[in-house]
Design a protein around this motif. Structure first.
Motif, mmCIF file in Angstrom:
data_model
loop_
_atom_site.group_PDB
_atom_site.id
_atom_site.type_symbol
_atom_site.label_atom_id
_atom_site.label_comp_id
_atom_site.label_asym_id
_atom_site.label_seq_id
_atom_site.Cartn_x
_atom_site.Cartn_y
_atom_site.Cartn_z
ATOM 1 N N GLU A 262 0.830 -1.208 0.000
ATOM 2 C CA GLU A 262 0.000 0.000 0.000
ATOM 3 C C GLU A 262 0.865 1.259 0.000
ATOM 4 O OE1 GLU A 262 -3.019 0.082 3.034
ATOM 5 O OE2 GLU A 262 -3.499 -2.030 2.691
ATOM 6 N N VAL A 263 1.914 1.256 0.822
ATOM 7 C CA VAL A 263 2.811 2.410 0.898
ATOM 8 C C VAL A 263 3.508 2.621 -0.435
ATOM 9 C CG1 VAL A 263 4.985 3.211 1.915
ATOM 10 C CG2 VAL A 263 3.145 2.387 3.386
ATOM 11 N N ALA A 264 4.002 1.560 -1.046
ATOM 12 C CA ALA A 264 4.705 1.677 -2.329
ATOM 13 C C ALA A 264 3.795 2.309 -3.385
ATOM 14 C CB ALA A 264 5.205 0.313 -2.789
ATOM 15 N N GLU A 265 2.530 1.914 -3.382
ATOM 16 C CA GLU A 265 1.579 2.472 -4.342
ATOM 17 C C GLU A 265 1.263 3.936 -4.021
ATOM 18 O OE1 GLU A 265 -3.025 1.754 -5.563
ATOM 19 O OE2 GLU A 265 -1.761 -0.023 -5.316
ATOM 20 N N GLU B 3 9.693 2.998 -9.318
ATOM 21 C CA GLU B 3 8.974 2.037 -8.476
ATOM 22 C C GLU B 3 9.839 1.648 -7.281
ATOM 23 O OE1 GLU B 3 5.735 -0.372 -7.515
ATOM 24 O OE2 GLU B 3 5.887 0.969 -9.229
ATOM 25 N N PRO B 4 9.338 1.835 -6.055
ATOM 26 C CA PRO B 4 10.114 1.422 -4.883
ATOM 27 C C PRO B 4 10.264 -0.095 -4.851
ATOM 28 C CG PRO B 4 8.258 2.812 -4.246
ATOM 29 C CD PRO B 4 8.095 2.471 -5.685
ATOM 30 N N ARG B 5 11.329 -0.561 -4.221
ATOM 31 C CA ARG B 5 11.596 -1.995 -4.118
ATOM 32 C C ARG B 5 11.110 -2.472 -2.754
ATOM 33 N NH1 ARG B 5 16.967 -4.715 -3.013
ATOM 34 N NH2 ARG B 5 17.461 -2.612 -2.381
ATOM 35 N N LEU B 6 10.385 -3.594 -2.730
ATOM 36 C CA LEU B 6 9.917 -4.195 -1.488
ATOM 37 C C LEU B 6 10.854 -5.324 -1.098
ATOM 38 C CD1 LEU B 6 6.081 -4.463 -2.180
ATOM 39 C CD2 LEU B 6 7.336 -2.604 -1.116
ATOM 40 N N VAL B 7 11.257 -5.347 0.176
ATOM 41 C CA VAL B 7 12.196 -6.345 0.659
ATOM 42 C C VAL B 7 11.691 -6.875 1.987
ATOM 43 C CG1 VAL B 7 14.578 -6.765 1.387
ATOM 44 C CG2 VAL B 7 14.114 -5.130 -0.442
ATOM 45 N N ARG B 8 11.634 -8.197 2.124
ATOM 46 C CA ARG B 8 11.258 -8.812 3.400
ATOM 47 C C ARG B 8 12.482 -8.797 4.300
ATOM 48 N NH1 ARG B 8 11.641 -13.903 5.742
ATOM 49 N NH2 ARG B 8 9.977 -14.349 7.214
ATOM 50 N N ASP B 9 12.296 -8.339 5.527
ATOM 51 C CA ASP B 9 13.393 -8.239 6.485
ATOM 52 C C ASP B 9 13.041 -9.060 7.720
ATOM 53 O OD1 ASP B 9 15.797 -7.311 7.642
ATOM 54 O OD2 ASP B 9 14.746 -5.677 8.627
ATOM 55 N N GLY C 3 3.831 7.188 -4.927
ATOM 56 C CA GLY C 3 3.758 7.892 -6.197
ATOM 57 C C GLY C 3 2.715 8.989 -6.193
ATOM 58 N N GLU C 4 1.567 8.686 -5.597
ATOM 59 C CA GLU C 4 0.490 9.667 -5.532
ATOM 60 C C GLU C 4 0.852 10.832 -4.605
ATOM 61 O OE1 GLU C 4 -3.021 7.586 -4.324
ATOM 62 O OE2 GLU C 4 -2.769 6.075 -5.891
ATOM 63 N N ARG C 5 1.429 10.520 -3.469
ATOM 64 C CA ARG C 5 1.711 11.537 -2.445
ATOM 65 C C ARG C 5 2.936 12.380 -2.758
ATOM 66 N NH1 ARG C 5 3.078 14.841 0.835
ATOM 67 N NH2 ARG C 5 2.674 14.887 3.050
ATOM 68 N N PHE C 6 4.000 11.731 -3.241
ATOM 69 C CA PHE C 6 5.276 12.423 -3.416
ATOM 70 C C PHE C 6 5.709 12.549 -4.881
ATOM 71 C CE2 PHE C 6 5.434 10.702 0.896
ATOM 72 C CZ PHE C 6 5.756 11.839 1.613
#
Length: 75
Positions: A12-15, A26-32, A18-21
């Motif tokens: 949700e944040v990654a999507e 495209e941001p990269r999602l990484v499991r930590d 783009g709208e907010r900033f």
């Protein structure tokens, strides 16, 4: 880098970034996974974005991530 509690929040944040900033890349999602934890429920998700031009305000990003119980960290 934004740290989020789960994958759904990270997506949700990654999507919304783009709208907010107005982020083009495209941001990269990484499991930590937390140290010593193998359970997927004990994982945080990172939203990695590049801001070489330093257009993004760190305080605004932190406030933005907090809406999903997340926060901003420096890499």
């Amino acid at each position: 880098m934004l740290v989020l509690p789960d994958r759904d929040a990270a997506e949700e944040v990654a999507e919304a970034l783009g709208e907010r900033f107005g982020i083009d890349e495209e941001p990269r999602l990484v499991r930590d996974a937390l140290a010593g934890e193998d359970d997927a429920e004990d994982a945080q998700w990172l939203v990695v974005l590049h801001d070489d031009a330093q257009r993004l305000d760190p305080g605004e990003l932190d406030e933005f991530a907090s809406r999903w119980d997340g926060w901003r960290e420096e890499p």
